[in-house]
Design an enzyme around this catalytic site. Structure first.
Site, PDB file in Angstrom:
ATOM      1  N   ARG A  74      -5.668 155.881  -0.394  1.00 22.48           N
ATOM      2  CA  ARG A  74      -6.092 154.989   0.617  1.00 22.48           C
ATOM      3  C   ARG A  74      -6.652 155.769   1.863  1.00 22.48           C
ATOM      4  O   ARG A  74      -6.633 154.817   2.746  1.00 22.48           O
ATOM      5  CB  ARG A  74      -4.888 153.878   0.620  1.00 22.48           C
ATOM      6  CG  ARG A  74      -4.674 153.233  -0.324  1.00 22.48           C
ATOM      7  CD  ARG A  74      -5.810 152.255  -1.127  1.00 22.48           C
ATOM      8  NE  ARG A  74      -5.439 151.591  -2.213  1.00 22.48           N
ATOM      9  CZ  ARG A  74      -6.242 151.330  -3.262  1.00 22.48           C
ATOM     10  NH1 ARG A  74      -7.188 151.928  -3.435  1.00 22.48           N
ATOM     11  NH2 ARG A  74      -5.584 150.302  -4.368  1.00 22.48           N
ATOM     12  N   ASP A 128     -15.282 156.126  -9.582  1.00 22.60           N
ATOM     13  CA  ASP A 128     -14.037 155.166  -9.910  1.00 22.60           C
ATOM     14  C   ASP A 128     -13.904 153.977  -8.908  1.00 22.60           C
ATOM     15  O   ASP A 128     -14.191 154.030  -7.623  1.00 22.60           O
ATOM     16  CB  ASP A 128     -12.715 155.969  -9.905  1.00 22.60           C
ATOM     17  CG  ASP A 128     -11.495 154.934 -10.233  1.00 22.60           C
ATOM     18  OD1 ASP A 128     -11.682 154.565 -11.245  1.00 22.60           O
ATOM     19  OD2 ASP A 128     -10.772 154.750  -9.293  1.00 22.60           O
ATOM     20  N   ASP A 168      -3.670 155.860 -12.218  1.00 24.56           N
ATOM     21  CA  ASP A 168      -4.461 155.248 -11.394  1.00 24.56           C
ATOM     22  C   ASP A 168      -3.642 154.528 -10.327  1.00 24.56           C
ATOM     23  O   ASP A 168      -3.406 153.406 -10.153  1.00 24.56           O
ATOM     24  CB  ASP A 168      -5.086 153.943 -12.313  1.00 24.56           C
ATOM     25  CG  ASP A 168      -6.271 153.234 -11.501  1.00 24.56           C
ATOM     26  OD1 ASP A 168      -6.448 153.484 -10.528  1.00 24.56           O
ATOM     27  OD2 ASP A 168      -6.904 152.306 -12.269  1.00 24.56           O
ATOM     28  N   HIS A 224      -4.959 156.710  -5.928  1.00 24.56           N
ATOM     29  CA  HIS A 224      -5.901 155.968  -4.842  1.00 24.56           C
ATOM     30  C   HIS A 224      -4.632 156.187  -3.483  1.00 24.56           C
ATOM     31  O   HIS A 224      -3.783 155.623  -3.811  1.00 24.56           O
ATOM     32  CB  HIS A 224      -6.066 154.678  -5.135  1.00 24.56           C
ATOM     33  CG  HIS A 224      -7.195 154.479  -6.098  1.00 24.56           C
ATOM     34  ND1 HIS A 224      -8.458 154.718  -5.844  1.00 24.56           N
ATOM     35  CD2 HIS A 224      -6.955 154.026  -7.470  1.00 24.56           C
ATOM     36  CE1 HIS A 224      -9.139 154.434  -7.100  1.00 24.56           C
ATOM     37  NE2 HIS A 224      -8.129 154.158  -8.008  1.00 24.56           N
ATOM     38  N   GLY A 227      -4.599 146.321  -9.275  1.00 22.95           N
ATOM     39  CA  GLY A 227      -3.903 147.566  -9.088  1.00 22.95           C
ATOM     40  C   GLY A 227      -2.462 147.748  -9.187  1.00 22.95           C
ATOM     41  O   GLY A 227      -1.929 146.916  -8.645  1.00 22.95           O
TER      42      GLY A 227
END
Lengths: 429, 302
Positions: A63, A151, A302, A61, A321
């Protein structure tokens, strides 16, 4: 034409059957040869280091768009390169969600400008990740999407998931699935003894297992190319084992589910909230054994950056996370390989060869393959510190830990994209 | 006339020849003295109008049970309606029903000829026959269909038209391919043993000379079971547009057309579109079907 010879490293690549001290010559961004006493216009003395195929992370991720304060393609790819990763797939649960071709096109352009590693855009499986309408997968693919994914949220309706798989199959896109039944996952941490004692609402393992079973049944039926990401329970891993030869099915688990347990819930610190949650030791062991015996194909991090104000909170209020790129290899090498629970060749296979083969044909040091490489000092010890992490965020669950195994150089397509031993890379002409 | 799945090439030719004779006007009052009952358990405009005109112009007495104002709307069962029509002395019962297999069931309860005018997602044989007639007209006759390639494009999964035209085209000697995303195909679409292609462009590469577009119902995009993402994406890959016809392909569609979805608006009435010809073929072909089904042809011949 300039050739680079990486001299004297211990080359380990189970895919190419390489395991020993040798030279590797890189030319035109690809592996030209591996052997003894190779010559090139530039040379790099890698004596005492290990040379692996670059690591490949199908789950990150970054972002972007929406939370560039937490990570950008530039910072995320720098973190990836620092961790030895040479290919990364970005997840679509951004703000806005990556569900339209124009967003994919924008990301692809920014990747070209900013990314240090090969970065791939995954698009949403359904519009807004709301689980109602399918996305325009064929147009998304034309715009540059590598795969589709749900996801972060999962897909509530089995009918939508099934049609999404069928449609993705027609569009020629792999599907990366986050398996979570939201009617069951109303809690915060794993629903186990630690949650009971801490008084934090639990997420039962069934929230993952039920959804994983559904996804696997549908994958087998539809024939779609399905990858189950972040498998965190022993039962889900066993389900993958049952189904993997019944369809085009692969699965990964994460470094944190392989190395940490829900004991950390006892700290009540928001830092340790993650989804799927850290599990008890039995699950950690089951997932690890599934990685060892290849029921689970590979590791994905992840990598999920969060601003400090989203993590310095009680567990119930914290964002779920962990950072992943920069600690993945060292955490797994320290906790699993050095303790004899996972072989080094299998770790390299799980971080490089298998995900590389799945995503883009990298992950091997065979002649003709892209020269994507990780140079690692297996004896190098380091302490995980927020100050030295390249990510824009600092939410690593390993902060303060002493880890062994240090990535000192990363090569993508023959170019050095991460260099911690500048002197050595002061390449001899 | 329940299905075309087991119909022979000879039988197809017989219908085509008789339809041509009907159209040329040489068979006045072909259905004189016959009673044709139209039982439509599902709304229909063109099929019911076409059957009614076909029967009346050929001199039949016509009894029409529509959705409204009839025993059907009062909840009478299929079998009871059929038995009633049988008792009234029907020679032919033209049946439209929302469930596959309805015509087959009806046929077991009457000595009248049952003509399937569309049963659920099952069959729509007279549509396929009028398609063969219209296409034969455009290509120079029924014999000219053999060896040609046709792509059936769109929602095959929910289409009774597809389930009739696929066997009809093949019996006529044509090669058939399907163009649709997997969400609009049966899971086991290999059952037809025909190629499945990804787009209309691919169909032209495959050599399609005829593009048979199916109607896409917009509710396929949302609801509990979304099957396609958007009109834009559907039209981009499964829509028939000007450039496809410019390459020489013929366009067919059973109607009603969603302009801008399965067929772009500017080609519906293009010179290479057979859509008007398909509608026009309906009366002659259905007259022929009624005549063959009721035995009227043989009586005339005798």
């Amino acid at each position: 034409m300039s050739d680079l010879v990486i001299r004297g490293a211990h080359v380990l690549d189970p895919a190419a059957g390489l395991d020993g001290k040798m030279d590797v010559r890189v030319s035109e961004g690809r592996i030209a040869e591996a052997g003894d006493n190779l010559r090139g216009t530039r040379e790099l003395d890698a004596g005492g280091l290990h040379l692996f195929p670059g690591f490949v992370d199908v789950h990150a991720h970054w972002r972007t768009p929406g939370r560039e304060d937490e990570e950008t393609i530039e910072s995320g790819s720098a973190a990836a390169a620092a961790g030895g990763f040479t290919s990364v797939v970005m997840m679509p649960n951004t703000d806005p969600v990556v569900d339209r071709p124009v967003i994919v096109e924008g990301l692809v352009r920014r990747v070209e400008r900013e990314s240090r590693v090969r970065s791939y855009v995954s698009a949403a499986l359904h519009a807004g990740l709301r689980g109602e309408r399918l996305t325009e997968m064929r147009l998304l693919k034309e715009a540059g999407a590598f795969c589709v994914s749900d996801d972060g949220l999962g897909t509530a309706s089995a009918a939508v998931l099934r049609n999404g798989m069928l449609y993705a199959r027609s569009a020629g896109l792999p599907v990366i699935l986050h398996c979570e039944d939201h009617t069951l996952s109303t809690g915060v941490v794993h629903d186990g003894a630690a949650a009971a004692l801490a008084g934090v609402p639990g997420i039962p393992a069934s929230a993952e297992d039920v959804a994983t079973a559904t996804a696997l049944v549908l994958a087998a039926e539809t024939g779609a190319r399905v990858h189950i990401t972040h498998v965190s329970t022993a039962l889900s891993a066993a389900f993958v084992g049952f189904f993997r030869d019944r369809g085009d099915i692969t699965a990964d688990t994460t470094p944190h589910h392989l190395t940490l347990t829900d004991e950390l819930v006892g700290t009540l610190e928001g830092m340790y909230r993650v989804n799927p949650p850290l599990r008890p030791d039995g699950d950690r062991r089951g997932v690890r054994e599934a990685l060892v015996d290849r029921t689970l194909d590979f590791v994905a991090t992840d990598h999920a950056p969060h601003a400090a104000e989203e993590k310095e909170l009680p567990l119930e209020e914290a964002a779920p996370g962990f950072l992943g790129h920069e600690t993945a290899f060292a955490a797994l090498y320290t906790e699993l390989v050095r303790r004899g629970k996972l072989s080094l060749p299998r770790l390299v296979e799980a971080m490089s060869c298998a995900p590389g083969a799945w995503i883009n044909g990298t992950g091997t040091i065979s002649v003709g393959a892209p020269a994507d490489l990780a140079l690692v000092d297996l004896a190098g010890e380091w302490t995980v510190s927020g100050e030295t992490l390249r990510s824009r965020s600092g939410n690593s669950p390993y902060l303060g830990r002493r880890l062994t195994g240090r990535v000192v150089g990363t090569v993508v397509g023959g170019d050095l994209v991460h260099d911690e031993i500048g002197a050595r890379f002061g390449v001899r002409a | 006339m329940l299905t075309l799945e087991d119909t022979s090439r000879e039988e197809l030719r017989e219908v085509m020849d008789l339809a041509a004779a009907c159209q040329s006007g040489g068979l006045d009052q072909l259905l004189g003295g016959k009673t044709v009952c139209l039982a439509f358990f599902e709304s229909s405009t063109r099929t019911s109008a076409s059957f009614e005109l076909a029967a009346r112009r050929a001199g039949a007495d016509v009894v029409s049970l529509g959705e409204k104002d009839s025993s059907i709307s009062k909840g009478e069962s299929l079998v009871d309606t059929i038995v009633t029509l049988d008792s009234l002395g029907a020679d032919a019962i033209v049946l439209r029903h929302p469930a596959a297999g309805a015509a087959r069931l009806a046929a077991r309860h009457t000595s009248a000829a049952v003509i399937n005018a569309g049963d659920g997602c099952g069959q729509h044989p007279t549509q396929a026959l009028l398609d063969l007639y219209a296409l034969g007209g455009a290509l120079g006759g029924f014999e000219e269909l053999a060896g040609r390639r046709v792509a059936v494009v769109g929602d095959v999964l929910h289409s009774r038209v597809a389930r009739s035209v696929i066997p009809a085209f093949r019996t006529a000697g044509m090669e058939v391919a399907l163009v649709a995303p997997a969400t609009l195909l049966p899971l086991e679409c290999g059952a037809w043993r025909v190629p499945v292609l990804a787009s209309v462009d691919e169909a032209l590469d495959w050599g399609a000379e005829v593009l048979y577009a199916l109607r896409l119902q917009k509710e396929r995009m949302a609801g509990g079971s979304p099957r396609i993402p958007s009109v834009a994406e559907y039209a981009a890959y499964c829509g028939v547009s000007r450039r496809h016809l410019d390459s020489g392909a013929l366009l067919m569609h059973p109607g009603p057309v969603n302009r801008g979805v399965e067929v772009s608006g500017d080609v519906v009435l293009d010179g290479r579109s057979l859509i008007p010809a398909q509608v026009a073929a309906g009366i002659a072909v259905r007259t022929a079907v009624l005549a063959l089904a009721t035995g009227a042809v043989h009586e005339v011949a005798a």
